[in-house]
Design an enzyme around this catalytic site. Structure first.
Site, PDB file in Angstrom:
ATOM      1  CG  ASN A   9      -1.663   1.236   1.480  1.00 45.12           C
ATOM      2  OD1 ASN A   9      -1.781   2.077   0.584  1.00 45.12           O
ATOM      3  ND2 ASN A   9      -2.194   1.394   2.690  1.00 45.12           N
ATOM      4  CE  LYS A  11       0.316   3.307   4.986  1.00 39.39           C
ATOM      5  NZ  LYS A  11       0.365   3.447   6.438  1.00 39.39           N
ATOM      6  CG  HIS A  98      -5.447   1.538   5.759  1.00 39.26           C
ATOM      7  ND1 HIS A  98      -4.965   2.475   6.654  1.00 39.26           N
ATOM      8  CD2 HIS A  98      -4.416   0.708   5.486  1.00 39.26           C
ATOM      9  CE1 HIS A  98      -3.685   2.205   6.886  1.00 39.26           C
ATOM     10  NE2 HIS A  98      -3.328   1.144   6.201  1.00 39.26           N
ATOM     11  CD  GLU A 100      -2.642   5.239   7.208  1.00 41.07           C
ATOM     12  OE1 GLU A 100      -2.738   5.341   5.972  1.00 41.07           O
ATOM     13  OE2 GLU A 100      -1.644   4.746   7.772  1.00 41.07           O
ATOM     14  CD  GLU A 170      -2.998  -2.981   7.721  1.00 40.22           C
ATOM     15  OE1 GLU A 170      -1.900  -3.178   7.181  1.00 40.22           O
ATOM     16  OE2 GLU A 170      -3.659  -1.945   7.549  1.00 40.22           O
ATOM     17  N   GLY A 176       3.094   1.834  10.826  1.00 40.42           N
ATOM     18  CA  GLY A 176       4.006   2.964  10.641  1.00 40.42           C
ATOM     19  C   GLY A 176       4.786   3.339  11.891  1.00 40.42           C
ATOM     20  CB  SER A 216       6.074  -2.179  11.682  1.00 40.62           C
ATOM     21  OG  SER A 216       5.628  -0.864  11.986  1.00 40.62           O
TER      22      SER A 216
HETATM   23  C1  PEP Z   1      -0.353  -0.124   6.340  1.00 38.10           C
HETATM   24  O1  PEP Z   1      -0.422   1.051   6.055  1.00 38.10           O
HETATM   25  O2  PEP Z   1      -1.284  -0.875   6.043  1.00 38.10           O
HETATM   26  C2  PEP Z   1       0.836  -0.582   7.048  1.00 38.10           C
HETATM   27  C3  PEP Z   1       0.822  -1.773   7.550  1.00 38.10           C
HETATM   28  O3  PEP Z   1       1.890   0.303   7.141  1.00 38.10           O
HETATM   29  P1  PEP Z   1       3.380  -0.042   7.710  1.00 38.10           P
HETATM   30  O4  PEP Z   1       3.818  -1.295   7.026  1.00 38.10           O
HETATM   31  O5  PEP Z   1       4.196   1.150   7.328  1.00 38.10           O
HETATM   32  O6  PEP Z   1       3.236  -0.219   9.172  1.00 38.10           O
END
Ligand code: PEP
Length: 254
Positions: A9, A11, A98, A100, A170, A176, A216
């Site tokens: 992703n 973003k 997601h 966010e 997640e 992040g 992450s």
């Molecule tokens: C995500 O945005 O779905 C995500 C898992 O980000 P990151 O891998 O940067 O934690």
């Protein structure tokens, strides 16, 4: 056989030229270095989907995706993008819910249920995200929160429709932040989600459901996460912005 899926992703990152460069590298590296059967999904901003999907179309296991879509089919919804438009650009997957989107754009489970319907109606696969905040985990409410997210967003679907759903667990506290859930923590939640699906539908629907972990994920923790029986891939943010780190995660999926 359960499908393994590694999705990147992007973003709101990458200009057009940067994005095209990244996809070119990923496709070449996957072709040269990966002989497994996992699906690799590249999920850029909307404006790059058409080009990305066309660039990956010659590679059997690489697909394009979108980060969101409207719950409406068409009409006066300025700034929105429909599932039919995404499909017409050649994408195969759409992320729904997601964290966010939930956090910054107020997307709730009932709205996400409608977005999921739009995705499935257009022959796309939904990557439905769920995950608890740190406060919810510390208050030991994570199972309750996850159950509500999954059941309210998805359990109106038939078992047949569910075949085109992927769930991404997640934990918000791991996105992040550089903080990954331990393999045991992730496995515990993935098994919990699979069991919810089994109770609602049946064993086959639960067994064939792909459940990705996100938060992450990096090349150095991917293999251990993927060794857990209920972790079927990853939804990757930061590490998907560079070809080497992303393809190394793909390669961790044997
Ligand atoms: C995500 O945005 O779905 C995500 C898992 O980000 P990151 O891998 O940067 O934690």
């Amino acid at each position: 056989m359960r499908k393994k899926i590694i999705a990147g992703n992007w973003k709101m990152n990458k200009t057009f030229d940067e994005g095209m460069g990244l996809v070119t590298e990923i496709v070449a590296m996957v072709k040269d270095e990966y002989n497994g059967s996992a699906h690799v999904v590249i999920i850029p901003p909307f404006v790059h989907i058409n080009a990305v999907s066309r660039m990956v179309s010659e590679h059997n296991n690489v697909f394009g995706g979108a980060q969101n879509c409207s719950n409406h089919d068409s009409g006066a919804y300025t700034g929105e993008v429909s599932a039919a438009m995404i499909k017409s650009c050649g994408a195969s997957y759409v992320i729904i819910g997601h964290s966010e989107r939930r956090q910054y754009f107020g997307e709730h489970n009932d709205w996400l249920a409608k977005k999921t319907d739009a995705v499935l109606k257009n022959g796309l696969t939904a990557i439905y995200c769920c995950g608890e905040t740190l406060e919810e985990r510390e208050a030991n409410k994570h199972f309750e929160v996850l159950k509500a997210q999954v059941s309210e967003g998805l359990f109106h679907l038939t078992a047949e429709q569910f075949a085109n759903v992927v769930i991404a667990y997640e934990p918000v506290w791991a996105i992040g932040t550089g903080k990954t859930a331990s393999t045991d923590q992730a496995q515990e939640v993935h098994a919990f989600i699979r069991n919810l699906v089994k109770e609602k539908y049946d064993e086959t629907t639960a067994d064939t459901l792909t459940i990705q972990y996100g938060g992450s994920v990096k090349a150095d923790n991917a293999a251990e996460l993927f060794s857990a029986p209920d972790i079927d891939g990853a939804l990757v943010g930061g590490a998907a912005l560079q070809s080497r780190s992303f393809v190394d995660i793909v390669k961790a999926m044997k």
